[in-house]
Design a protein around this motif. Structure first.
Motif, mmCIF file in Angstrom:
data_model
loop_
_atom_site.group_PDB
_atom_site.id
_atom_site.type_symbol
_atom_site.label_atom_id
_atom_site.label_comp_id
_atom_site.label_asym_id
_atom_site.label_seq_id
_atom_site.Cartn_x
_atom_site.Cartn_y
_atom_site.Cartn_z
ATOM 1 N N GLN A 86 0.825 -1.201 0.000
ATOM 2 C CA GLN A 86 0.000 0.000 0.000
ATOM 3 C C GLN A 86 0.863 1.255 0.000
ATOM 4 O O GLN A 86 0.546 2.240 -0.684
ATOM 5 N N MET A 87 1.959 1.233 0.747
ATOM 6 C CA MET A 87 2.868 2.381 0.758
ATOM 7 C C MET A 87 3.482 2.594 -0.622
ATOM 8 O O MET A 87 3.648 3.733 -1.070
ATOM 9 N N ALA A 88 3.805 1.489 -1.307
ATOM 10 C CA ALA A 88 4.363 1.604 -2.652
ATOM 11 C C ALA A 88 3.315 2.155 -3.618
ATOM 12 O O ALA A 88 3.614 3.022 -4.450
ATOM 13 N N VAL A 89 2.081 1.670 -3.491
ATOM 14 C CA VAL A 89 0.997 2.146 -4.361
ATOM 15 C C VAL A 89 0.727 3.627 -4.121
ATOM 16 O O VAL A 89 0.415 4.378 -5.051
ATOM 17 N N ASP A 90 0.877 4.072 -2.881
ATOM 18 C CA ASP A 90 0.616 5.479 -2.541
ATOM 19 C C ASP A 90 1.702 6.429 -3.044
ATOM 20 O O ASP A 90 1.580 7.648 -2.882
ATOM 21 N N GLY A 91 2.767 5.865 -3.617
ATOM 22 C CA GLY A 91 3.805 6.697 -4.215
ATOM 23 C C GLY A 91 4.915 7.132 -3.287
ATOM 24 O O GLY A 91 5.647 8.077 -3.593
ATOM 25 N N ASN A 92 5.079 6.471 -2.163
ATOM 26 C CA ASN A 92 6.182 6.809 -1.263
ATOM 27 C C ASN A 92 7.521 6.417 -1.878
ATOM 28 O O ASN A 92 7.607 5.444 -2.641
ATOM 29 N N ASP A 93 8.562 7.156 -1.542
ATOM 30 C CA ASP A 93 9.904 6.829 -2.030
ATOM 31 C C ASP A 93 10.330 5.455 -1.515
ATOM 32 O O ASP A 93 10.001 5.087 -0.373
ATOM 33 N N PRO A 94 11.058 4.685 -2.321
ATOM 34 C CA PRO A 94 11.515 3.361 -1.880
ATOM 35 C C PRO A 94 12.283 3.397 -0.561
ATOM 36 O O PRO A 94 12.151 2.498 0.268
#
Length: 233
Positions: A86-94
């Motif tokens: 979900q964090m990746a989908v939300d566009g957070n930096d790796p």
């Protein structure tokens, strides 16, 4: 003699009391929770199934983009994997995603150490209370030497206390500590694998690349199934 209530109460009560007194207030208030966790460790998600899910997500994200995972991620039962994807989908930096997930792992490890430490201290204290109970019993016996008929039962109860201390330390408290430690190792290994899977999904890696990265986290016998899953993805 072996079922002497006084022996059991002294060893169990003394051990638990000393352990709680030697720890923090957090341990004292969480005693029941730690005990239940030792008796019924939480189930760790199956690594092979998790990898198959990651492979499917990686393939879909590579073809349709990370936003395509917004709906299927809500159906995940693995809360840690769901959080990472979900964090990746939300566009957070790796870097942010990895830092948050690794912080979660570190906090989980610290909590597990508290539980393991609790039962390790129980293991250390129990034999001492057993010996103390034996000494108390022998002192009481010496005060009643005028009644020879009471010496046998008194000696039996005295040494039963030592037996209870050794028994509880080696056959209850130590196994509980080891069980919590084993459960902790499995859970932390699973979470570390999930971190690598989430990072691979966010980086747009293909299923084969993801499978090669995650295969190291499972037993060699399970790697063939993972490779087959990567080819079919």
């Amino acid at each position: 003699f072996l079922a002497s209530p006084s022996s059991i109460i002294l060893v169990v009560g003394g051990t638990i009391g000393a352990t709680l007194a030697s720890g923090s207030m957090q341990e004292a208030t969480g005693f029941v929770k730690v005990l239940l966790k030792a008796l019924m460790p939480p189930k760790v998600p199956d690594s092979t199934e998790t990898i198959q899910t990651v492979l499917e997500f990686a393939d879909r994200a590579r073809r349709d983009g990370l936003l395509a995972l917004e709906e299927p991620v809500q159906e995940l039962e693995d809360e840690f994997l769901q959080r990472g994807v979900q964090m990746a989908v939300d566009g957070n930096d790796p870097e942010v995603v990895r830092e948050v997930l690794e912080t979660d792992i570190a906090a989980t490890e610290d909590r597990h150490k508290v539980g393991v430490g609790f039962f390790n201290r129980c293991t250390a204290y129990a034999p001492g209370f057993g010996v103390a109970g034996t000494v108390i019993g022998l002192i009481d016996m010496l005060n009643n030497l005028s009644d020879p008929s009471s010496l046998g039962p008194a000696i039996g109860v005295a040494f039963a206390t030592t037996l209870w201390g050794v028994f509880l330390a080696n056959y209850l408290f130590s196994p509980m500590a080891n069980r919590l430690r084993t459960s902790s190792i499995a859970e932390l290994a699973h979470k570390n694998m999930v971190v690598e899977g989430v990072m691979a999904i966010q980086a747009g890696a293909g299923p084969r690349s993801v499978a090669e990265r995650l295969a190291a986290f499972v037993a060699p016998a399970s790697r063939e199934a993972i490779e087959s899953g990567a080819k079919s993805a």
